[in-house]
Design an enzyme around this catalytic site. Sequence first.
Site, PDB file in Angstrom:
ATOM      1  N   SER A   9     -37.825  11.160  13.814  1.00 50.78           N
ATOM      2  CA  SER A   9     -36.681  11.987  14.170  1.00 50.78           C
ATOM      3  C   SER A   9     -37.185  13.171  14.987  1.00 50.78           C
ATOM      4  CB  SER A   9     -35.968  12.484  12.912  1.00 50.78           C
ATOM      5  OG  SER A   9     -34.948  13.392  13.251  1.00 50.78           O
ATOM      6  N   HIS A  34     -35.647   8.549  17.445  1.00 55.11           N
ATOM      7  CA  HIS A  34     -34.351   8.871  16.856  1.00 55.11           C
ATOM      8  C   HIS A  34     -33.943  10.263  17.325  1.00 55.11           C
ATOM      9  CE1 HIS A  34     -31.282   8.344  13.676  1.00 55.11           C
ATOM     10  NE2 HIS A  34     -31.408   9.656  13.486  1.00 55.11           N
ATOM     11  N   ASP A  36     -31.107  13.134  17.219  1.00 56.02           N
ATOM     12  CA  ASP A  36     -29.956  13.637  16.474  1.00 56.02           C
ATOM     13  C   ASP A  36     -29.091  14.514  17.365  1.00 56.02           C
ATOM     14  OD1 ASP A  36     -30.354  12.615  13.748  1.00 56.02           O
ATOM     15  OD2 ASP A  36     -32.177  13.812  13.777  1.00 56.02           O
ATOM     16  N   MET A  38     -25.827  16.753  17.514  1.00 54.59           N
ATOM     17  CA  MET A  38     -24.894  17.479  16.644  1.00 54.59           C
ATOM     18  C   MET A  38     -24.014  18.390  17.488  1.00 54.59           C
ATOM     19  SD  MET A  38     -27.515  18.646  13.611  1.00 54.59           S
ATOM     20  CE  MET A  38     -28.827  17.566  13.032  1.00 54.59           C
ATOM     21  N   HIS A  68     -28.196   9.314  17.353  1.00 54.49           N
ATOM     22  CA  HIS A  68     -27.414   9.444  16.125  1.00 54.49           C
ATOM     23  C   HIS A  68     -26.365  10.519  16.379  1.00 54.49           C
ATOM     24  CE1 HIS A  68     -27.406  10.716  11.586  1.00 54.49           C
ATOM     25  NE2 HIS A  68     -26.252  10.199  11.975  1.00 54.49           N
ATOM     26  N   MET A  70     -23.798  12.753  15.468  1.00 57.63           N
ATOM     27  CA  MET A  70     -23.138  13.514  14.410  1.00 57.63           C
ATOM     28  C   MET A  70     -22.113  14.427  15.069  1.00 57.63           C
ATOM     29  SD  MET A  70     -26.347  14.284  11.855  1.00 57.63           S
ATOM     30  CE  MET A  70     -27.664  14.124  13.062  1.00 57.63           C
ATOM     31  N   MET A 139     -27.156   7.449   5.236  1.00 59.65           N
ATOM     32  CA  MET A 139     -27.757   8.772   5.137  1.00 59.65           C
ATOM     33  C   MET A 139     -28.243   9.015   3.713  1.00 59.65           C
ATOM     34  SD  MET A 139     -27.726  10.105   8.135  1.00 59.65           S
ATOM     35  CE  MET A 139     -28.262  11.748   7.652  1.00 59.65           C
ATOM     36  N   PHE A 145     -28.908  18.860   8.779  1.00 61.04           N
ATOM     37  CA  PHE A 145     -30.062  19.728   8.537  1.00 61.04           C
ATOM     38  C   PHE A 145     -31.307  18.887   8.335  1.00 61.04           C
ATOM     39  CE2 PHE A 145     -26.300  21.888   6.973  1.00 61.04           C
ATOM     40  CZ  PHE A 145     -26.407  23.155   7.527  1.00 61.04           C
ATOM     41  N   GLY A 146     -32.409  19.309   8.899  1.00 59.20           N
ATOM     42  CA  GLY A 146     -33.676  18.638   8.667  1.00 59.20           C
ATOM     43  C   GLY A 146     -34.378  19.198   7.451  1.00 59.20           C
ATOM     44  N   ASP A 188     -32.106   7.553   6.629  1.00 60.59           N
ATOM     45  CA  ASP A 188     -32.422   8.789   7.350  1.00 60.59           C
ATOM     46  C   ASP A 188     -32.251   9.977   6.427  1.00 60.59           C
ATOM     47  OD1 ASP A 188     -32.698  10.891   9.101  1.00 60.59           O
ATOM     48  OD2 ASP A 188     -30.942  10.416  10.310  1.00 60.59           O
ATOM     49  N   GLY A 189     -33.359  10.683   6.215  1.00 62.95           N
ATOM     50  CA  GLY A 189     -33.287  11.913   5.436  1.00 62.95           C
ATOM     51  C   GLY A 189     -34.251  11.927   4.272  1.00 62.95           C
ATOM     52  N   THR A 211     -39.927  15.310   9.438  1.00 67.20           N
ATOM     53  CA  THR A 211     -41.040  16.212   9.145  1.00 67.20           C
ATOM     54  C   THR A 211     -42.290  15.471   8.724  1.00 67.20           C
ATOM     55  OG1 THR A 211     -39.437  17.894   8.441  1.00 67.20           O
ATOM     56  CG2 THR A 211     -41.736  18.216   7.781  1.00 67.20           C
TER      57      THR A 211
END
Length: 241
Positions: A9, A34, A36, A38, A68, A70, A139, A145-146, A188-189, A211
Amino acid sequence: MPSCKICPSMLSSDLSVLASECQRMLDSGADYLHLDVMDGHFVPNFTFGHPVVKCLRPKVPRAFLDVHMMVSEPDKWIENMRDAGADQYTFHLEATEDPVSCIRKIRDTGMKVGIAIKPGTSVEDVIPYIDSIDTVLIMTVEPGFGGQKLMFDMMPKVRFSFDLQPLGHVLQIQYLRDRYRHLDIEVDGGVGPSTIQACADAGANMIVSGTAVVSSDDPRGVISLLRQSVDEAIQKSQLER
């Protein structure tokens, strides 16, 4: 069965040097990138949109870009993302009242189709569309939020069982992976070395990791570890059949 795909990500990277960070992940063994997106409305944070993807595309011409989305009204950005060079467009089921139209529009552009669901959304809500999509993204944190911890109570959603007609006195049970063998099941997450086994055992083959991979001193080693866990789970599943 779909193969293992490890997707860093890029939201966890240094966005001021996004292109070089993407290349670093590809050089470390990433299968997809990936991204993100937003909008500050569907989720409270704001990241980047199709202009950034368009600038990134020529820097990593052979990379598979999984966007992705969002965002609210995901159908508004389909053509823009196609023109920017995205390969897969993953929208949230909760963000549209007409998933069928959204799927059709994405297909018409030539991109692959993904549907994402938040932790509070049932897998049953996405089942009517599974035959028309390439990926279901479950999810394992609240989107937006990461750096969050994986919600282990999402694993039954990844696994998701169907109770079939009984044979004699034995009730047949089939799982999401068994029933839809063509499907990429994405998580994811909060996914990293300490949590990958739960995801792999549940049947996920497409692993988004932020991360744990991007901020690691040894991203190649982390990607290899994640891949090994998923590959072993796939092999075990095939042997059990």
